[in-house]
Design an enzyme around this catalytic site. Structure first.
Site, mmCIF file in Angstrom:
data_model
loop_
_atom_site.group_PDB
_atom_site.id
_atom_site.type_symbol
_atom_site.label_atom_id
_atom_site.label_comp_id
_atom_site.label_asym_id
_atom_site.label_seq_id
_atom_site.Cartn_x
_atom_site.Cartn_y
_atom_site.Cartn_z
ATOM 1 N N ASN A 11 0.868 -1.185 0.000
ATOM 2 C CA ASN A 11 0.000 0.000 0.000
ATOM 3 C C ASN A 11 0.900 1.229 0.000
ATOM 4 O O ASN A 11 1.514 1.546 1.015
ATOM 5 C CB ASN A 11 -0.879 -0.037 1.263
ATOM 6 C CG ASN A 11 -1.704 1.234 1.426
ATOM 7 O OD1 ASN A 11 -1.801 2.050 0.510
ATOM 8 N ND2 ASN A 11 -2.289 1.400 2.600
ATOM 9 N N LYS A 13 0.025 4.228 -0.238
ATOM 10 C CA LYS A 13 -0.638 5.411 0.342
ATOM 11 C C LYS A 13 -0.418 6.617 -0.590
ATOM 12 O O LYS A 13 -0.363 6.449 -1.798
ATOM 13 C CB LYS A 13 -0.142 5.674 1.760
ATOM 14 C CG LYS A 13 -0.158 4.416 2.610
ATOM 15 C CD LYS A 13 0.025 4.698 4.054
ATOM 16 C CE LYS A 13 0.189 3.391 4.811
ATOM 17 N NZ LYS A 13 0.107 3.530 6.248
ATOM 18 N N HIS A 96 -9.484 0.932 4.996
ATOM 19 C CA HIS A 96 -8.202 1.133 5.691
ATOM 20 C C HIS A 96 -8.436 2.044 6.891
ATOM 21 O O HIS A 96 -9.239 2.978 6.829
ATOM 22 C CB HIS A 96 -7.176 1.762 4.729
ATOM 23 C CG HIS A 96 -5.791 1.745 5.288
ATOM 24 N ND1 HIS A 96 -5.367 2.670 6.212
ATOM 25 C CD2 HIS A 96 -4.738 0.910 5.070
ATOM 26 C CE1 HIS A 96 -4.114 2.395 6.537
ATOM 27 N NE2 HIS A 96 -3.709 1.334 5.856
ATOM 28 N N GLU A 98 -6.837 4.439 8.060
ATOM 29 C CA GLU A 98 -6.631 5.874 7.799
ATOM 30 C C GLU A 98 -7.897 6.490 7.218
ATOM 31 O O GLU A 98 -8.223 7.651 7.494
ATOM 32 C CB GLU A 98 -5.422 6.068 6.879
ATOM 33 C CG GLU A 98 -4.118 5.840 7.643
ATOM 34 C CD GLU A 98 -2.938 5.439 6.781
ATOM 35 O OE1 GLU A 98 -3.006 5.554 5.554
ATOM 36 O OE2 GLU A 98 -1.927 4.978 7.372
ATOM 37 N N GLU A 166 -5.252 -5.199 10.595
ATOM 38 C CA GLU A 166 -4.224 -4.172 10.787
ATOM 39 C C GLU A 166 -4.518 -3.412 12.084
ATOM 40 O O GLU A 166 -5.346 -2.496 12.098
ATOM 41 C CB GLU A 166 -4.253 -3.172 9.631
ATOM 42 C CG GLU A 166 -3.999 -3.774 8.275
ATOM 43 C CD GLU A 166 -3.434 -2.734 7.319
ATOM 44 O OE1 GLU A 166 -2.306 -2.925 6.869
ATOM 45 O OE2 GLU A 166 -4.109 -1.720 7.058
ATOM 46 N N GLY A 172 2.633 1.980 10.743
ATOM 47 C CA GLY A 172 3.625 3.049 10.614
ATOM 48 C C GLY A 172 4.360 3.385 11.899
ATOM 49 O O GLY A 172 5.052 4.398 11.978
ATOM 50 N N SER A 211 3.462 -2.441 10.269
ATOM 51 C CA SER A 211 4.908 -2.505 10.509
ATOM 52 C C SER A 211 5.531 -3.846 10.132
ATOM 53 O O SER A 211 6.440 -4.341 10.810
ATOM 54 C CB SER A 211 5.226 -2.152 11.962
ATOM 55 O OG SER A 211 4.870 -0.795 12.224
#
Ligand code: PEP
Length: 248
Positions: A11, A13, A96, A98, A166, A172, A211
């Protein structure tokens, strides 16, 4: 029941312009020299989907990072599942964290997006995962179970799809759950999938994301019920992503 072949998806992003397609060329070359044991996909920004799909070769699948639930209409800036497909994508990430956090996307909306993806002939990767507060409150399994039940459309039964677990706090950050925690949640995800869709949900892959790096990929990918990885930062450089692919 035999699990499907592992899927390692990157991904990107909001990273990547045409110059970064050199990483794709390097990955393509390495994979054609040594064919991977898993499926490999890259999900670039929408602006690169068409070029990446054209350049990637048969061993790298191309995915979108999101789609609208609607097929078309007055949604300025929106991209439909059919548009992604038209540009050369075969997969799309939906839900996702985010997007759930930044755009307030609910499980119900994620289910509609996944359904739109399936109708357009794309394979949705439906993301779920608990926050740190939920993990610390001992609610991780319950939260993820609820997200799976409510984000997975009934239309997914018998169609290609994947779930990505996730943990929000692992994305991250360099932090990851223990292997036992990953296994516990993945087993709960599988049972929620089967509860929702029946035995058709016994084989679609459940990816772990958060991660994943070259140095932890082998251990994570060996955990029972881990059917692949969704990789953010480490998918931007061909060498790192390749090391993860080789661990699958
Ligand atoms: C992601 O955003 O899907 C992700 C897993 O990111 P990272 O690998 O950078 O934690």
């Amino acid at each position: 029941m035999k699990q499907s072949v592992k899927l390692v998806a990157g991904n990107w992003k909001m990273n990547g312009v045409a110059a970064d397609l050199t990483e794709v060329a390097a990955l393509r070359q390495a994979l054609s020299d040594t064919p991977p044991a898993c499926r490999v996909a890259l999900c670039p920004p929408a602006t690169l989907i068409e070029r990446l799909a054209r350049d990637a070769g048969a061993l790298i699948e191309t995915g979108g990072q999101d789609c609208r639930a609607e097929a078309k209409g007055a949604f300025t800036g929106g991209v439909s599942a059919a548009m992604l497909k038209d540009a050369g994508a075969t997969l799309v990430i939906v839900g996702h964290s985010e997007r759930r956090q930044e755009f307030g996307e609910s499980d119900a909306l994620v289910a509609l997006k996944a359904e739109a993806a399936i109708e357009a002939g794309l394979e949705p990767i439906v993301c779920v995962g608990e926050t740190l507060a939920q993990r610390e409150a001992g609610e991780a399994v319950e939260v993820v179970r609820r997200q799976v039940m409510n984000s997975l459309p009934l239309a997914a039964a018998g169609r290609p799809f994947a779930i990505a677990y996730e943990p929000v706090w692992a994305i991250g950050t360099g932090l990851t759950p223990t292997l036992e925690q990953i296994e516990e949640v993945h087993r709960a995800v599988r049972s929620a999938m089967i509860e929702r869709l029946g035995l058709a949900a016994a084989t679609p892959p459940i990816l772990y994301g958060g991660s994943v790096k070259p140095d932890n990929a082998r251990d994570i990918l060996a955990v029972p019920e881990v059917g692949g990885a969704l990789v953010g930062g480490a998918s931007l450089k061909a060498a790192d992503f390749l090391a993860i692919i080789e661990a699958a």
